[in-house]
Write an enzyme that holds these catalytic residues in place. Structure first.
Site, PDB file in Angstrom:
ATOM      1  N   VAL A 100      43.813  42.090  46.814  1.00  0.00           N
ATOM      2  CA  VAL A 100      43.048  41.781  47.867  1.00  0.00           C
ATOM      3  C   VAL A 100      41.427  41.618  47.159  1.00  0.00           C
ATOM      4  O   VAL A 100      40.865  42.544  46.326  1.00  0.00           O
ATOM      5  CB  VAL A 100      42.789  42.698  48.800  1.00  0.00           C
ATOM      6  CG1 VAL A 100      42.291  42.899  49.760  1.00  0.00           C
ATOM      7  CG2 VAL A 100      44.875  42.953  49.106  1.00  0.00           C
ATOM      8  N   CYS A 101      40.391  40.926  48.064  1.00  0.00           N
ATOM      9  CA  CYS A 101      38.665  41.282  47.546  1.00  0.00           C
ATOM     10  C   CYS A 101      38.665  41.363  46.022  1.00  0.00           C
ATOM     11  O   CYS A 101      38.902  40.550  45.148  1.00  0.00           O
ATOM     12  CB  CYS A 101      38.769  42.009  47.735  1.00  0.00           C
ATOM     13  SG  CYS A 101      36.521  42.446  47.944  1.00  0.00           S
ATOM     14  N   THR A 102      38.415  42.689  45.090  1.00  0.00           N
ATOM     15  CA  THR A 102      37.571  41.629  43.997  1.00  0.00           C
ATOM     16  C   THR A 102      39.115  42.284  43.494  1.00  0.00           C
ATOM     17  O   THR A 102      38.938  42.312  42.047  1.00  0.00           O
ATOM     18  CB  THR A 102      36.740  42.871  43.501  1.00  0.00           C
ATOM     19  OG1 THR A 102      37.144  43.727  43.605  1.00  0.00           O
ATOM     20  CG2 THR A 102      35.329  41.941  43.986  1.00  0.00           C
ATOM     21  N   THR A 120      38.132  35.555  46.267  1.00  0.00           N
ATOM     22  CA  THR A 120      37.045  36.190  46.234  1.00  0.00           C
ATOM     23  C   THR A 120      36.856  36.854  47.410  1.00  0.00           C
ATOM     24  O   THR A 120      36.782  35.316  47.772  1.00  0.00           O
ATOM     25  CB  THR A 120      37.673  37.099  44.258  1.00  0.00           C
ATOM     26  OG1 THR A 120      37.201  38.357  44.826  1.00  0.00           O
ATOM     27  CG2 THR A 120      35.990  36.432  44.246  1.00  0.00           C
TER      28      THR A 120
END
Length: 315
Positions: A100-102, A120
């Site tokens: 998730v995300c970074t 990302t």
């Protein structure tokens, strides 16, 4: 079928919503999943927002995972090498590895994204591509799946990806039920842009051009040809086209195309209007023209898009 184990990696300065968003989705499936959390030494971690999370296990005694979930946050900038080594060892044994995300940066450091397509948070896509040239970074989608590895954009995109995984495991009915329970009315498709056309494009500095941008957004069904827009900006067509691209980063035609697809998509999601009516109000003129635009931009037809993402009506 026994519950699938979702193993969530925790570390200091993790983004709390990257953890809790997907976890709430999986928990909504009842006995379908068993959620377990793990940290470096089994000690509590402090999230970037100040919350303290207490894991179930240390890395050394973590159970086997069906789904290995790697959240993002400030803690991904300088991770402990032991986290990376653990990911490199454990990921091949999981049915799927999800970031998730970074969290994608942790996967990339472990070599798990080499030769794969990934995404990302839009603000960090350039950095991911720069630091990990073996990764094909796509900054546009909400999430990307490449083999047994899936990566998602910022924060709430983890919820979209988790819902897609629940649908894969247990069917669309349960995924929609969870979405309604969480008041997530619309599940975004993976190839949907991370943000709207108005945010994706730069806002023109000069007032005539920024006013034209607003006009396009508010009147997608109008005549949005370059001559018509240039007349509104009181510029020659050539000067307008050159200035619009210089200030927004998109040609007028490309900007209009994105706005119209976005407008039509929202009507398909939120209303019960017919495809022919929506195609006219969105500036396509015919359903066939809208179908071609959807296939080009979203990879699906308007009818299929509505079937999958139309908001439930009533309680």
């Amino acid at each position: 079928m026994p519950p699938r184990t979702v193993l969530v990696l925790l570390f200091d300065d993790v983004q709390s919503l990257d953890v809790t968003g997907p976890v709430e989705v999986f928990c909504g499936a009842g006995d379908g999943y068993r959620i377990r959390t793990v940290s470096l030494d089994g000690a509590p971690v402090r999230t970037s927002s100040g919350l303290t999370l207490t894991p179930d296990h240390a890395l050394a005694d973590a159970p086997a995972a069906h789904t290995l979930l790697v959240p993002g946050g400030e803690g991904t900038r300088d991770p402990d090498p032991r986290l990376i080594a653990w990911l490199r060892e454990r990921s091949p044994h999981a049915r799927r590895t999800v970031s998730v995300c970074t969290g994608a940066f942790l996967l990339a450091r472990a070599g798990l994204l080499d030769g794969r397509r990934a995404t990302t948070h839009w603000a960090y896509c350039d950095a991911l591509a720069r630091h990990h040239p073996d990764v094909t970074v796509d900054p546009d989608p909400v999430y990307v799946r490449d083999g047994h590895v899936a990566t998602s954009a910022g924060v709430t995109a983890g919820i979209d990806l988790a819902l897609a995984l629940v649908e894969e495991d247990h069917g669309r009915g349960l995924a929609l039920e969870i979405a309604r329970a969480l008041v997530v009315f619309l599940r975004r498709p993976g190839n949907q842009a991370q943000f709207s056309t108005q945010l994706a494009a730069q806002t023109a500095r000069r007032e005539p051009l920024s006013e034209v941008q607003r006009w396009i957004t508010e009147h997608p069904g109008a005549d949005l040809s370059v001559p018509a827009l240039a007349a509104r900006a009181r510029l020659s067509p050539r000067h307008f086209a050159r200035a619009f691209r210089a200030e927004t980063g998109l040609t007028p035609g490309r900007y209009v195309e994105r706005v119209r697809v976005e407008h039509a998509r929202r009507l398909l999601e939120d209303t019960t209007g017919g495809v022919e009516e929506i195609s006219r109000s969105s500036g396509y003129g015919t359903p066939e023209a809208m179908r071609r635009a959807f296939l080009k931009t979203l990879g699906t037809s308007p009818a299929e898009y509505r079937r999958r993402f139309h908001a439930p009506v009533g309680p």
